[in-house]
Write an enzyme that holds these catalytic residues in place. Structure first.
Site, short mmCIF file in Angstrom:
data_model
loop_
_atom_site.label_atom_id
_atom_site.label_comp_id
_atom_site.label_asym_id
_atom_site.label_seq_id
_atom_site.Cartn_x
_atom_site.Cartn_y
_atom_site.Cartn_z
N SER A 102 14.47 102.82 69.96
CA SER A 102 14.72 103.22 71.33
C SER A 102 16.15 103.74 71.53
O SER A 102 16.53 104.73 70.94
CB SER A 102 14.42 102.04 72.27
OG SER A 102 14.43 102.44 73.61
N ASP A 241 16.23 108.73 76.48
CA ASP A 241 16.76 107.95 75.36
C ASP A 241 16.07 108.37 74.08
O ASP A 241 15.28 109.31 74.05
CB ASP A 241 16.63 106.45 75.62
CG ASP A 241 15.19 105.96 75.60
OD1 ASP A 241 14.29 106.78 75.84
OD2 ASP A 241 14.96 104.76 75.34
N ASP A 243 13.64 107.41 72.16
CA ASP A 243 12.19 107.56 72.03
C ASP A 243 11.55 108.06 73.31
O ASP A 243 10.33 108.11 73.43
CB ASP A 243 11.54 106.27 71.56
CG ASP A 243 11.61 105.15 72.58
OD1 ASP A 243 12.52 105.17 73.42
OD2 ASP A 243 10.76 104.24 72.53
N ASP A 245 11.18 107.00 76.39
CA ASP A 245 10.40 106.21 77.33
C ASP A 245 11.23 105.78 78.54
O ASP A 245 10.75 105.05 79.40
CB ASP A 245 9.75 104.99 76.64
CG ASP A 245 10.78 103.98 76.14
OD1 ASP A 245 11.99 104.27 76.17
OD2 ASP A 245 10.35 102.90 75.67
#
Length: 446
Positions: A102, A241, A243, A245
């Site tokens: 992440s 960010d 990833d 999400d």
């Protein structure tokens, strides 16, 4: 049963150090593959990743584990976490895997698992997989070893789905938008989706090299996005960010708009359009008291959960809510996605901007937050929060804030850090309370 491997968001850690090793990744593939072999059909897992250097290693180890127990593998390459959740369901997979840490630096990595319904695994499933990691796992017979293949159009499928969440009667023509992809998983899909909807796109953080993910860019380092918005005269900035999400928004003046403001905007619009379900929205204990007061003024309830988008989603599913998220920028809009999706949430913000026909600074700042301060205290071991001296200081602080503020103290689920947050109507009191508690933790943890 206590957790040894899974934290609040899958398995995460520094690569090539326990537990984030190739050896464990292969065992996770074997255990998760075995656990989700249900029924007599040919079983399938889909795998996506962000742009970290270690993603190649972890991916290959997972593929080895899954195929060893007889599960076929479909590899997507770099793609956002919500895309894995979406495609796991649409491709009738038994399991989805996202390889990402992440918003963490490139040296970290992680493994997130999604069930066949596109939702993150339940605690029960994670604990069963954990138990299998400590056991010998039966391998498939030679003729039953799984096959692996790559799907090249996964990004296109996701772009189509993202665009479908944007109101059909609107376009982004005339809007200049900065999108910061954090040199991460959305570096191709997010700019493409915005461009296809008609926006003039200024894309930054779109040159991943394996080690620059989240490095001075993205939602956790929004200064680059702020500077680019102002210098280019853009109407708005969207920072994702690693990833993709979560997101943070920047208005045309370069001011940051956090997840609380975004939730207030979306929930308010949904409520006015008769689309808000559950009677309110779901956020965590970290969301600002100002958000709660703002929503109350509109007759919208705020339900709070523990920190972690998985807990937000669990409460949303239990209560029939369709809007939830975190101050940090995780936005879950269950009408469109089964997990947090920064691009989808960003499109809802842009839809509000187009409909209002006003500058972002007027549309996005929904309420005045009360003074809030969060500090992290790193410790080397033990349980500082159970020490009597720390308990006494916390009790004193709670008594002082009673009726005029809140105190939230929690250990991180991903690193040896205690997070101390206080908020209230008096900034000096908030600062004093946080510093006293942090000092107490440092003393007993030394």
């Amino acid at each position: 049963m206590s957790r040894r491997y899974f934290g609040t968001d899958g398995i995460r850690g520094r690569t090539n150090q326990w537990p984030m090793t190739a050896e464990l990744a292969m065992k996770v593939g074997m255990a998760a593959g075995k656990h989700f072999q249900r029924g007599s059909h040919r079983h399938r897992v889909v795998i996506g990743k962000d742009t970290r250097l270690s993603g190649y290693m972890v991916e290959n180890a997972l593929v080895a584990g899954f195929t060893a127990v007889g599960m076929d593998v479909v590899q997507f390459g770099p793609i956002p976490t919500p895309a894995v959740a979406l495609l796991a369901h649409s491709m009738r997979a038994d399991l989805g895997v996202m390889i990402s840490a992440s918003h963490n630096p490139y040296a970290d990595n992680g493994i997130k698992l999604f069930g066949p319904d596109g939702y993150k695994l339940s605690d029960e499933d994670e604990l069963k997989i954990e138990a299998m990691l400590e056991q010998d796992i039966a391998l498939a017979a030679s003729p039953d070893i799984g096959r692996a293949r790559r799907v090249e159009d996964a990004r296109g499928r996701y772009i189509h789905a993202v665009k479908s969440s944007f109101p059909a009667d609107l376009r982004l023509d005339g809007l200049k938008i900065v999108v910061d992809c954090a040199n991460g998983a959305a570096y191709q899909v997010a700019p493409s989706a915005l461009w296809e909807l008609g926006a003039e796109v200024i894309a930054i953080g779109v040159t991943p090299n394996g080690v620059n993910i989240n490095d001075g860019c993205g939602s956790t380092s929004p200064l680059l996005c702020q500077e680019t918005v102002v210098s280019s005269g853009a109407d708005i900035g969207i920072a994702l960010d690693g990833d993709a999400d979560r997101l943070i928004v920047v208005d045309e003046k370069g001011q940051i708009v956090d997840g609380d403001q975004i939730m207030a905007l979306i929930a308010g619009n949904f409520a006015r359009d008769g689309l808000l379900r559950g009677g309110g929205l779901v956020a965590t204990v970290m969301s600002n008291l100002g958000l709660e007061r703002h929503l109350m003024g509109q007759g919208i309830n705020l339900e709070r959960t523990k920190v972690g988008d998985r807990y937000v989603l669990e409460r949303m599913r239990e209560g029939g809510f369709n809007v939830g998220g975190e101050q940090s920028g995780h936005m879950i809009l269950s009408d469109y996605a089964t997990t947090g999706d920064g691009t989808v949430a960003g499109l809802q913000v842009l839809a509000a901007l187009v409909r209002a026909g006003k500058p972002a600074s007027e549309v996005l700042h929904q309420f005045d937050p009360v003074p809030q301060l969060l500090k992290n205290v790193r410790f080397s071991g033990g349980k500082p929060l159970e020490h009597e001296d720390v308990k006494r200081v916390i009790a004193q602080a709670e008594a002082e804030l009673n009726g005029c503020g809140r105190l939230v103290i929690r250990p991180s689920g991903t690193e040896p850090v205690i997070r101390v947050m206080a908020e209230g109507d008096r900034e000096d009191q908030v600062k004093d309370v946080v510093e006293r508690i942090c000092d107490a933790v440092v003393r007993v943890a030394a």
